[in-house]
Design an enzyme around this catalytic site. Structure first.
Site, short mmCIF file in Angstrom:
data_model
loop_
_atom_site.label_atom_id
_atom_site.label_comp_id
_atom_site.label_asym_id
_atom_site.label_seq_id
_atom_site.Cartn_x
_atom_site.Cartn_y
_atom_site.Cartn_z
CE LYS A 78 -5.52 -51.82 25.18
NZ LYS A 78 -5.68 -50.60 24.32
CD GLN B 73 0.07 -46.92 27.73
OE1 GLN B 73 0.08 -45.75 27.37
NE2 GLN B 73 -0.87 -47.41 28.51
CE LYS C 108 0.25 -45.38 31.93
NZ LYS C 108 -0.70 -44.44 31.26
CE LYS D 76 -0.75 -42.84 24.90
NZ LYS D 76 -1.16 -43.19 26.27
N GLY E 164 -8.04 -44.84 23.43
CA GLY E 164 -8.07 -43.38 23.47
C GLY E 164 -6.96 -42.77 24.31
CG ASP E 165 -3.51 -40.27 25.67
OD1 ASP E 165 -3.20 -40.99 26.63
OD2 ASP E 165 -3.06 -39.10 25.55
CB THR F 67 -8.06 -43.21 33.62
OG1 THR F 67 -8.13 -44.01 32.44
CG2 THR F 67 -6.64 -42.71 33.82
CG ASN G 238 -12.34 -40.53 30.48
OD1 ASN G 238 -11.36 -41.09 30.94
ND2 ASN G 238 -13.53 -41.08 30.41
CB SER H 256 -7.73 -51.10 27.83
OG SER H 256 -8.24 -49.83 27.47
N1 GLU Z 1 -4.24 -43.60 27.08
C1 GLU Z 1 -4.41 -44.35 28.29
C2 GLU Z 1 -3.10 -44.44 29.03
O1 GLU Z 1 -2.36 -43.50 29.03
C3 GLU Z 1 -5.11 -45.67 28.08
C4 GLU Z 1 -4.51 -46.60 27.08
C5 GLU Z 1 -5.36 -47.84 26.80
O2 GLU Z 1 -6.42 -48.01 27.35
O3 GLU Z 1 -4.86 -48.64 25.99
O4 GLU Z 1 -2.77 -45.40 29.69
#
Ligand code: GLU
Length: 448
Positions: free
Chosen positions: A93, A114, A117, A129, A168-169, A213, A244, A380
């Site tokens: 994810k 990630q 996190k 990612k 997204g990112d 976020t 965002n 998410s």
């Molecule tokens: N890009 C965001 C992050 O850095 C969200 C990733 C997601 O929602 O999968 O965590």
């Protein structure tokens, strides 16, 4: 590297030599490895199972060609990436970043962050990612659509609700997720809502995902302040970025009684002493897709500083929400001199390691990105839950869940920092808490 034990230093040297030139990835790995010395001492099974070595090696890395034609018929070739880093806790994810600076080292740093996190959220999601070196600036809507369709024409075979779930990112928001979801649906002939998150509200998206976020980062800062019997009320805050994350960080700070006086983009920053007019910013950025400097056309007291350093503006709380390494040691020194008390990282790795160390040494509450900005990916995962049950939750309920998750993340970082002898150090706390969750799962799953 100074803070690594000899054994961990050896692992780190291996990572550098196996991944030459990927400086952002090296930085992200170093930051985590520096926290792990005591953990390995206390739990030798992690070393026996070679967990650190395994965690630093992605499970799978996909690199592909993305050809597309612009509005004039000229053909462009970009490079697409998806790094599927770790799936011990759930399907991979993590977001997709479309930005000209993207190369494998950026995607690997983000994918590595990630893992931890996502573990911190307590939800069943692994880490991954992706993205492309495509530059969306100045591109028409049709061009964006054609690019997204071409990107998905390759990516679709690698993803799925039980396999890998992108979102997204930077450079990828609701519009891009829409075009990619449409192409996925068309190729696979499946309305598989759980394959992407950050979807639109009428086709499987979750309320609060857009805000999550930024809101989450502010909740995290508020929790840190509470440990010192303080709050955001009445605080002057500096937020960088104007995407965002920055927009909804500003919104939540306002709701909690603070005042945001800055925002920025890659060209410069705005300073509005009276407090940022958020409706104006939303209109400029979300609807008209304009640059932040245009804000000053409508607010006569606001100033725009082209190429200026946003961290020169005095503030008590700083929320770097633009991009990696945007706040360095010199900036940290200025901020502390100007009375800073807390930092919440809305972006991924926005503070350089020496900057972060300076904050810790000067008693600044410092919420690292992998903890502070985890609210986005956590929501998410809530979107995935809603998709799995073909349900949609109210704004209030979803926000409550987000708030609980952020409190729990704060508390596990806080507790791990205490347990390992560095109270108040949320960097170490976050790294250890995230690492242990993934490491324990990896041991249970055997050598895979
Ligand atoms: N890009 C965001 C992050 O850095 C969200 C990733 C997601 O929602 O999968 O965590």
């Amino acid at each position: 590297m100074e803070n690594m034990t000899p054994k961990i230093k050896d692992i780190y040297k291996q990572v550098i030599s196996r991944n030459p030139g990927e400086v952002e990835f090296h930085q992200a790995v170093a930051e985590v490895l520096e926290s792990l010395g005591q953990v390995i001492e206390k739990y030798p099974e992690y070393a026996d199972h070679k967990i650190i070595e395994r965690i630093c090696e992605p499970e799978r890395q996909i690199i592909f060609r993305v050809p597309w034609a612009d509005d004039k018929g000229n053909i462009h070739i970009n490079r697409g990436f998806r790094v599927e880093f770790n799936s011990a806790l759930g399907p991979y994810k993590g977001g997709l970043r479309f930005h000209e600076s993207v190369y494998l080292g950026i995607i690997k740093f983000l994918g590595f962050e990630q893992i931890f996190k996502n573990a911190l959220t307590g939800l069943p999601i692994g880490g991954g990612k992706g993205g492309s070196d495509f530059n969306p600036k100045g591109r028409s809507d049709d061009e964006i659509m054609r690019f997204c369709q071409s990107f998905m024409t390759e990516l679709y075979r690698h993803i799925g609700e039980y396999t890998d779930v992108p979102a997204g990112d930077i450079g990828v928001g609701g519009r891009e997720v829409g075009y990619m979801f449409g192409q996925y649906k068309r190729i696979t002939n499946r309305y598989e809502a759980g394959v992407l998150t950050g979807k639109g509200l009428s086709w499987g998206g979750s309320l609060v995902r857009t805000e999550a976020t930024g809101y989450g980062a502010v909740y995290f800062v508020n929790e840190m302040l509470k440990t010192r019997n303080d709050s955001l009320a009445g605080k002057t805050c500096s937020v960088s970025g104007s995407g965002n994350v920055a927009i909804y960080t500003t919104e939540k700070i306002n709701q909690l009684g603070g005042k945001v006086v800055t925002l920025s983009d890659s060209n410069g920053y705005i300073y509005d002493e009276d407090g940022i007019d958020l409706e104006l910013v939303k209109n400029l950025k979300e609807i008209e897709r304009r640059r932040i400097k245009d804000y000053c056309q409508y607010r006569k007291n606001a100033v725009y500083k082209q190429g200026g350093n946003i961290w020169e503006i005095p503030c008590e709380v700083a929320m770097p929400s633009a991009t990696q390494n945007e706040l360095n040691l010199a900036d940290a020194e200025i901020l502390v001199k100007n009375g800073l008390i807390a930092v919440g990282e809305g972006a991924n790795m926005p503070t350089t390691p020496d900057g972060a160390r300076f904050f810790l040494n000067n008693n600044v509450l410092f919420g690292p990105g992998k903890a502070a900005n985890a609210g986005g990916v956590a929501t998410s995962a809530l979107e995935m839950q809603q998709n799995a049950s073909r349900d949609s939750w109210t704004f209030e309920y979803t926000e409550e869940r987000l708030q609980d998750i952020m409190k729990n993340i704060h508390n596990s970082c806080y507790e791990q920092a205490e347990e390992f002898g560095c109270p108040g150090n949320y960097i170490t706390g976050a790294n250890i808490a995230g690492f242990r969750k993934v490491a324990d799962a990896m041991i249970s799953l055997g050598l895979i």
